[in-house]
Design a protein around this motif. Structure first.
Motif, PDB file in Angstrom:
ATOM      1  N   THR A 149       0.854  -1.174   0.000  1.00 49.04           N
ATOM      2  CA  THR A 149       0.000   0.000   0.000  1.00 49.04           C
ATOM      3  C   THR A 149       0.894   1.230   0.000  1.00 49.04           C
ATOM      4  O   THR A 149       1.781   1.350   0.847  1.00 49.04           O
ATOM      5  N   GLY A 150       0.666   2.123  -0.942  1.00 49.08           N
ATOM      6  CA  GLY A 150       1.455   3.344  -0.997  1.00 49.08           C
ATOM      7  C   GLY A 150       1.039   4.329   0.084  1.00 49.08           C
ATOM      8  O   GLY A 150      -0.135   4.400   0.459  1.00 49.08           O
ATOM      9  N   PHE A 151       2.009   5.044   0.602  1.00 52.18           N
ATOM     10  CA  PHE A 151       1.765   6.099   1.581  1.00 52.18           C
ATOM     11  C   PHE A 151       2.467   7.365   1.136  1.00 52.18           C
ATOM     12  O   PHE A 151       3.449   7.306   0.396  1.00 52.18           O
ATOM     13  N   ARG A 152       1.973   8.506   1.611  1.00 49.47           N
ATOM     14  CA  ARG A 152       2.576   9.788   1.266  1.00 49.47           C
ATOM     15  C   ARG A 152       2.418  10.748   2.426  1.00 49.47           C
ATOM     16  O   ARG A 152       1.349  10.849   3.020  1.00 49.47           O
ATOM     17  N   LEU A 153       3.482  11.464   2.734  1.00 47.52           N
ATOM     18  CA  LEU A 153       3.426  12.610   3.635  1.00 47.52           C
ATOM     19  C   LEU A 153       3.538  13.852   2.767  1.00 47.52           C
ATOM     20  O   LEU A 153       4.464  13.978   1.971  1.00 47.52           O
ATOM     21  N   SER A 154       2.617  14.786   2.924  1.00 46.45           N
ATOM     22  CA  SER A 154       2.697  16.042   2.192  1.00 46.45           C
ATOM     23  C   SER A 154       1.932  17.113   2.965  1.00 46.45           C
ATOM     24  O   SER A 154       1.251  16.808   3.953  1.00 46.45           O
TER      25      SER A 154
END
Length: 167
Positions: A149-154
């Motif tokens: 599962t892809g994750f992103r902090l932004s």
């Protein structure tokens, strides 16, 4: 280590290609229903691709002097394999050139670069609703990484997490 000979019509992007590549990025964003999220400028793209030690690279597909597709990528690293790989950030072909082998030639060129340089893999993400692209990738032999599962902090979450480092 030398790079492979690229197929006819596929070449490394040059600074003169930046406006065309940015135009294709905008087309891609529109297709992905996210045109309002494109913030990249020609100067940013030119600086990223053509800095003295760039961290991102691009191939373009050209037909009769017109850029009709691109692949934008950067290096990744596999701790298990112990070598680099290629992360394909974006692959896009103009709608009028789809089905003509341009996308396959761009992906084959990235695969050839990976093999020539001793890299372990080429990886990318695709939106789960983008059935034409998923089918295209599967026809090439690519496999979905369903267990990941892809994750992103932004945005604010990125800033808040970064602030924790200044204890």
């Amino acid at each position: 280590m030398t790079d492979p000979q690229l197929p006819a019509g596929i070449r490394a992007a040059t600074p003169d290609d930046v406006p065309a590549v940015l135009g294709l990025i905008r087309e891609l964003a529109d297709y992905e229903r996210a045109l309002d999220q494109v913030r990249a400028t020609p100067d940013q793209l030119r600086a990223a691709l053509f800095a003295p030690s760039p961290g991102v690279f691009a191939l373009v597909a050209e037909n009769e002097g017109e850029v009709v597709g691109f692949a934008l990528y950067f290096l990744s690293f596999s701790t298990w394999e112990g070598v680099h790989g290629i992360h394909l950030e974006d692959l896009y072909v103009s709608p009028t050139r789809r089905g003509t082998g341009v996308g396959a030639a761009l992906l084959a060129s990235l695969a050839a670069i990976a093999v020539a340089r001793g890299y372990a893999r080429v990886e990318w993400s695709v939106l789960d609703w983008n059935t034409p692209s998923i089918e295209f990738y599967r026809r090439l032999g690519a496999v979905a990484l369903d267990e990941w599962t892809g994750f992103r902090l932004s945005g604010d979450a990125l800033l808040a997490t970064a602030a924790r480092s200044t204890g």
